[in-house]
Design a protein around this motif. Structure first.
Motif, PDB file in Angstrom:
ATOM      1  N   PRO A 378      -9.890  -0.351   6.371  1.00  0.00           N
ATOM      2  CA  PRO A 378     -11.228  -0.917   6.584  1.00  0.00           C
ATOM      3  C   PRO A 378     -11.237  -2.030   7.632  1.00  0.00           C
ATOM      4  N   VAL A 406      -5.558  12.534   1.711  1.00  0.00           N
ATOM      5  CA  VAL A 406      -5.318  11.131   1.333  1.00  0.00           C
ATOM      6  C   VAL A 406      -3.822  10.867   1.202  1.00  0.00           C
ATOM      7  N   MET A 410      -1.376   8.325   3.464  1.00  0.00           N
ATOM      8  CA  MET A 410      -0.409   7.341   2.966  1.00  0.00           C
ATOM      9  C   MET A 410       0.873   7.402   3.794  1.00  0.00           C
ATOM     10  N   LEU A 413       0.355   5.534   6.972  1.00  0.00           N
ATOM     11  CA  LEU A 413       0.492   4.073   6.911  1.00  0.00           C
ATOM     12  C   LEU A 413       1.879   3.636   7.336  1.00  0.00           C
ATOM     13  N   LEU A 417       2.472   1.281  10.732  1.00  0.00           N
ATOM     14  CA  LEU A 417       2.891  -0.114  10.536  1.00  0.00           C
ATOM     15  C   LEU A 417       4.072  -0.467  11.426  1.00  0.00           C
ATOM     16  N   ILE A 421       5.143  -4.084  12.854  1.00  0.00           N
ATOM     17  CA  ILE A 421       6.360  -4.785  12.458  1.00  0.00           C
ATOM     18  C   ILE A 421       7.116  -5.240  13.695  1.00  0.00           C
TER      19      ILE A 421
ATOM     20  N   GLU B 133      -9.567  -4.163   0.868  1.00  0.00           N
ATOM     21  CA  GLU B 133      -8.565  -3.850   1.873  1.00  0.00           C
ATOM     22  C   GLU B 133      -8.502  -4.932   2.940  1.00  0.00           C
ATOM     23  N   VAL B 134      -9.648  -5.507   3.259  1.00  0.00           N
ATOM     24  CA  VAL B 134      -9.665  -6.540   4.292  1.00  0.00           C
ATOM     25  C   VAL B 134      -8.789  -7.720   3.858  1.00  0.00           C
ATOM     26  N   ILE B 137      -5.011  -7.369   4.903  1.00  0.00           N
ATOM     27  CA  ILE B 137      -4.515  -7.457   6.289  1.00  0.00           C
ATOM     28  C   ILE B 137      -3.965  -8.855   6.598  1.00  0.00           C
ATOM     29  N   LEU B 156       6.699  -4.425   3.979  1.00  0.00           N
ATOM     30  CA  LEU B 156       6.357  -3.011   4.115  1.00  0.00           C
ATOM     31  C   LEU B 156       6.132  -2.399   2.733  1.00  0.00           C
ATOM     32  N   PHE B 159       2.876  -3.687   1.300  1.00  0.00           N
ATOM     33  CA  PHE B 159       1.717  -3.073   1.941  1.00  0.00           C
ATOM     34  C   PHE B 159       1.523  -1.647   1.444  1.00  0.00           C
ATOM     35  N   LEU B 160       2.608  -0.880   1.437  1.00  0.00           N
ATOM     36  CA  LEU B 160       2.469   0.519   1.032  1.00  0.00           C
ATOM     37  C   LEU B 160       2.027   0.626  -0.421  1.00  0.00           C
ATOM     38  N   VAL B 163      -1.737  -0.423  -0.643  1.00  0.00           N
ATOM     39  CA  VAL B 163      -2.692   0.497  -0.005  1.00  0.00           C
ATOM     40  C   VAL B 163      -2.725   1.830  -0.724  1.00  0.00           C
ATOM     41  N   VAL B 164      -1.577   2.296  -1.152  1.00  0.00           N
ATOM     42  CA  VAL B 164      -1.573   3.566  -1.880  1.00  0.00           C
ATOM     43  C   VAL B 164      -2.395   3.430  -3.161  1.00  0.00           C
ATOM     44  N   LEU B 167      -6.019   3.482  -2.263  1.00  0.00           N
ATOM     45  CA  LEU B 167      -6.553   4.789  -1.874  1.00  0.00           C
ATOM     46  C   LEU B 167      -6.915   5.608  -3.111  1.00  0.00           C
ATOM     47  N   PHE B 168      -6.128   5.457  -4.170  1.00  0.00           N
ATOM     48  CA  PHE B 168      -6.494   6.143  -5.417  1.00  0.00           C
ATOM     49  C   PHE B 168      -7.846   5.644  -5.912  1.00  0.00           C
ATOM     50  N   LEU B 170     -10.187   4.377  -4.095  1.00  0.00           N
ATOM     51  CA  LEU B 170     -11.230   4.901  -3.208  1.00  0.00           C
ATOM     52  C   LEU B 170     -11.590   6.328  -3.604  1.00  0.00           C
TER      53      LEU B 170
END
Lengths: 466, 487
Positions: A378, A406, A410, A413, A417, A421, B133-134, B137, B156, B159-160, B163-164, B167-168, B170
């Motif tokens: 977003p 979806v 993932m 991502l 990234l 990094i 999500e914002v 960041i 990392l 973040f993963l 976000v994962v 997404l579920f 969402l």
């Protein structure tokens, strides 16, 4: 129509400007010409035009919208040609002219209403691209890319033409609307196999142009060898025009054959998402990663084709438009930054970006916005692009495909990234100097980031316009 | 209108920070203090005008029926207050260290604040997801760019994971969105309004899997065992201000999300899976506590302690009792204050000694009486000693869990005993105990550091002595949530 005429005239004009041999004149000249074309194209919005050339070309809102995307993309891309062209190239005017001519092809692909026009459009675009892929004449990788692209492209064009011929054989017409009637009510049932083989061959031909799996295999090699500036053009303009053409073909000419092409496209979509994302995750070169990423985005756009259900307007078509725009802007930004960095640091792996956040904050910021947009986070246009596409598909009940998309995003991502990094989390080489960026490029980079964020905050003004 | 100003003021300040080289600190701090002032004003106005005055509803994406709808109720207001209260203190804590490129650092903290506030005030599912999500960041860059040695791998993973999880969520929201009808006066066929989600009548089977889709995001954020593995590493590797943001405020996004976007939206799913979540939470309590006992790094120890305490909050929420939910609300505030204070003290010690390794420390108290007292107050509030905020929160939470199930309450109560064990043991080995190389040279807290700790300590006691002033704000909201769940 004005935009096609203008582009052709301007292309020739540009060739004459080439006598000056000065990029100081050529680049602003080409940008101004494109701006004029963009304006002329915008003037056609919501204006009803009679079809041109015996109903072979139509200029409706669909054409205007996608023409706008390719023109804007090219306009935003042009400033990055600068350093490339200064490097002692003698034929710069030809390159600009070829770009303008190839846009004519792209517009014909978007606005066609007749399969011959589609074919001519694809050829105009492709032939220009074959030349441009090999434009770095003394670089063997560029030559290899051009040869590969040409051989594969010629092969695919042949298949496409074969498909068109079979379609003609089965229905007796090239015009889209007549094709639709003929497919819906076949005059001769014994010709049905010919029709389906024709459709399949056309799907293969166009699938090659938009680098959808399993016809994507040429993409990484060609993208890697082609000079970065033209790679960016290939992965945005060619893809956008290709999808616009694809959607039009399926929605206007072949809605009645949905039972045949829908499963095919679905399978292609899933395979493209899988191979694109998994392939991108395995790369160590930023440029190859972007090449695979462009394959994966073809996969997301294919979801839009699936969800379109054979309709040229409405939710799915708007979603494809929005996604193409967001994707094109982010891709131009990514390739633009990569090109500037790679020219300066003489490498294009992830490590080339190390410490860019320190040495060139603006480049790093634009790259970050581009990566987040491509990843669909977003605040960026890419998020709403994905959201609109997936919502359109969800509305049609393609839950399995959405879940798969979806999951694949993932995976996305992870590799999007990695440039971030490198830029912010890893230190630069000790002797790293800032990448030189000139005024127009700075302004363009800022504009690209801004546009992506605007699309991510206020998508309302462009969503649902088709 | 005030809500929108509250939401975007930090963002504007963050943007301005890029153009002010010299006055970055003053601008960042000034903006965050102004923001707190606004929030305090909002809290006063809220008492007289009610939540309706803070409602703001604009069409955002008309073709999809998505609105920019923000508002405040008692629950949101308390979290807005907590966020705006903590951010200036976190900025002050950041001033203590010389970070590279400080104006970007402060700008990211303020950007984060907008994301967090957006989560707490959104009343539209996509707006909520957007801010959710914002918020990620800036914290990714804060933890990544200014973090410790292992930051690349750790951030990392963080973040993963998040976000994962999101997404579920969402995916769950999109499903719910497609079940809704058009909102009144809207052209779109669906609506993503919170109220539209509340009025859906979904079957138990649908709610059963929707529960996990949505809860995935919240469970990762809190984090609930077994979704916690990103947490200790990230807390340890991130710079202190980022850790404070993560543990003090971001963690509350998970609890808040559960209260507002999970329980009332899928009540049947909640009652089906609530028991399992409580069991996981209690496992988390015990697991976090036992691992905390074994830690030798102060920051890691606090990280595991936080894991243990958040388990109790989750259990209280899923007890679905008025007292448990109220306890969770108070504990969100108390835990935010405690954990920020603890991380601040840990950072103060690290700045002075250059280490967080417990066996290297010891006997610090002689030269640092003020630091010791502040540390002890924060620590005792975390242990839930009466008179402190932690006590009120944990007591209510335990009462709620006990009402749900006596055995669950008894086991969850271990959290207090365990935390006394590992925290007092840490205090003993760091501050008391045999002298270390730093015992003679260490300096006490400076005035600037007290500026951070005094407001925190004041709030600890305010929460402990007059919890009513906060509980009273959240009560209608909590009652409302429970009514929607059907309790």
């Amino acid at each position: 129509m004005t935009s096609i005429i203008l582009l052709s005239v301007f292309g020739i004009l540009n060739l004459f400007l080439g006598f000056l041999r000065s990029n100081k004149v050529l680049l602003p000249g080409a940008m101004l010409l494109l701006l004029a074309v963009f304006g002329a194209n915008y003037a056609d919005w919501n204006v009803a035009h009679a079809p041109y050339f015996n109903n072979m070309l139509v200029v409706d809102n669909y054409t205007v919208a996608f023409t706008g995307v390719v023109l804007l993309t090219t306009l935003l891309l042009l400033p990055f040609s600068r350093s490339y062209v200064v490097d002692g190239e003698s034929n710069l005017a030809e390159y600009y002219a070829l770009l303008l001519f190839s846009l004519v092809g792209a517009i014909m692909m978007v606005g066609y209403d007749h399969l011959l026009m589609l074919f001519v459009g694809i050829e105009i675009l492709s032939v220009s691209m074959y030349v441009l892929a090999g434009s770095r004449k003394r670089d063997s990788r560029s030559n290899e890319a051009a040869l590969k692209y040409f051989l594969m492209g010629a092969f695919a064009t042949g298949i496409l033409l074969f498909g068109i011929a079979l379609l003609y054989g089965a229905t007796g017409t090239f015009a889209l609307s007549q094709l639709a009637t003929a497919v819906a009510a076949p005059a001769n049932a014994s010709l049905q196999p010919m029709l389906y083989i024709g459709i399949l061959m056309m799907i293969i031909g166009i699938g090659f142009k938009i680098s959808a799996a399993p016809f994507h295999f040429w993409t990484p090699d060609v993208y890697e060898g082609t000079p970065t500036f033209f790679t960016a053009f290939m992965s945005t303009v060619v893809k956008t025009a290709g999808f616009a053409a694809f959607l039009k073909l399926l929605a206007v000419a072949l809605p009645a054959a949905q039972g045949f092409w829908l499963p095919t496209i679905q399978a292609m979509c899933a395979l493209t998402l899988l191979l694109g994302n998994v392939g991108a995750a395995a790369q160590t070169s930023t440029k190859r990663m972007l090449a695979y990423s462009s394959v994966s985005h073809a996969g997301y756009l294919l979801i839009g084709l699936v969800a379109s259900k054979g309709i040229l307007t409405g939710e799915a078509a708007s979603a494809i438009f929005f996604y193409s725009l967001a994707y094109s802007i982010a891709t131009v930004a990514a390739f633009g930054v990569l090109k500037l960095v790679a020219d300066h640091r003489q490498r294009d792996d992830y490590a080339a970006l190390n410490g860019l956040g320190k040495t060139n904050p603006l480049l790093a910021f634009t790259m970050t916005v581009a990566m987040l947009s491509l990843a669909g986070i977003p605040l960026t246009g890419g998020f709403f692009g994905k959201f609109f596409l997936l919502a359109a598909a969800a509305g049609q009940g393609y839950i399995g495909l959405i879940v798969f998309a979806v999951v694949m995003s993932m995976v996305g991502l992870y590799y999007y990234l990695r440039p971030l990094i490198a830029m912010y989390l890893r230190p630069a080489e000790t002797d790293a100097t800032p990448v030189p960026v000139d005024g127009i490029q700075t302004a363009t980079l800022a504009l690209l980031a801004l546009l992506t964020i605007v699309l991510g905050i206020a998508p309302g003004f462009l969503s649902g316009i088709l | 209108m005030l809500t929108a100003v509250l939401l975007f003021l930090p963002l504007v300040a963050a943007l301005l920070l890029h153009f002010t080289k010299g006055a970055a600190r003053a601008l960042a701090l000034g903006a965050s203090l102004l923001e707190f002032g606004l929030a305090a004003y909002a809290a006063l106005a809220f008492k007289t005008q009610g939540s309706q005055a803070f409602n703001l509803d604009y069409s955002w994406i008309p073709s999809a029926g998505i609105n920019f709808h923000i508002g405040l109720d008692g629950l949101s207001l308390l979290l807005v207050l907590l966020t705006t209260f903590l951010v200036p203190l976190i900025l002050l804590a950041a001033f203590k260290r010389d970070y590279d490129n400080p104006s970007s650092f402060y700008a990211l903290v303020l950007f984060m604040q907008t994301g967090l506030l957006g989560v707490f005030v959104s009343l539209d599912a996509f707006l909520f997801y957007f801010f959710w999500e914002v918020a990620l960041i800036p914290i990714y860059f804060l933890a990544g760019a200014w973090g410790g040695e292992r930051r690349v791998a750790v951030t990392l993973k963080f973040f993963l994971y998040t976000v994962v999880g999101s997404l579920f969520m969402l995916a769950g929201f999109v499903y719910l969105y497609l079940q809704t009808g058009p909102a009144a006066g809207s052209l779109a066929t669906h609506s993503s309004e919170l109220s539209a989600f509340y009025s859906l009548k979904l079957s138990a089977a649908e709610q059963s899997w929707l529960f996990w889709l949505i809860f995935a995001a919240f469970a990762v954020k809190m984090p609930i065992f077994p979704f916690h593995t990103w947490q200790p590493d990230t807390y340890t590797e991130a710079p202190a201000p980022a850790t404070m943001l993560l543990s003090g405020i971001m963690l509350k996004m998970g609890i808040y999300g559960t209260l507002r976007w999970l329980l009332p939206v899928v009540p049947l799913g909640t009652s089906q899976w609530g028991k399992l979540v409580i069991i996981l939470s209690i496992i988390g309590i015990i697991y976090g506590a036992i691992i905390a006992i074994r830690q030798r790094d102060v920051k890691r120890l606090i990280a595991y302690s936080s894991l243990s305490h958040v388990g109790l909050m989750a259990a209280g929420v899923f007890s679905l009792t008025q007292i448990g939910l109220q306890g969770a609300v108070i504990q969100m505030l108390a835990h935010g204050v405690n954990v920020v204070g603890m991380f601040f003290v840990a950072d103060a010690i690290e700045r002075r000694t250059g280490t967080r390794y417990i066996p290297d420390l010891g006997g610090l108290t002689r030269r640092t009486p003020v630091l010791s007292v502040c540390f002890l107050v924060m620590l005792l509030s975390t242990v839930a000693l009466p008179l402190t905020g932690g006590f009120v929160g944990e007591f209510l939470l335990l009462a709620g869990v006990y009402q749900y199930n006596a055995w669950a309450g008894a086991v969850a109560g271990l959290t207090i005993i365990f935390s006394a064990v590992y925290l007092l043991r840490m205090f003993q080995r760091v501050m008391l105990g045999p002298d270390s190389t730093f015992s003679e040279t260490i300096t006490d807290l400076t005035g600037g550091e007290l500026l951070v700790l005094v407001p925190l300590i004041a709030l600890v006691f305010w929460l402990g002595l007059f919890p009513g002033s906060f509980l009273h704000l959240s009560e209608p909201a909590v009652t409302n949530i429970l009514a929607l769940v059907g309790r």
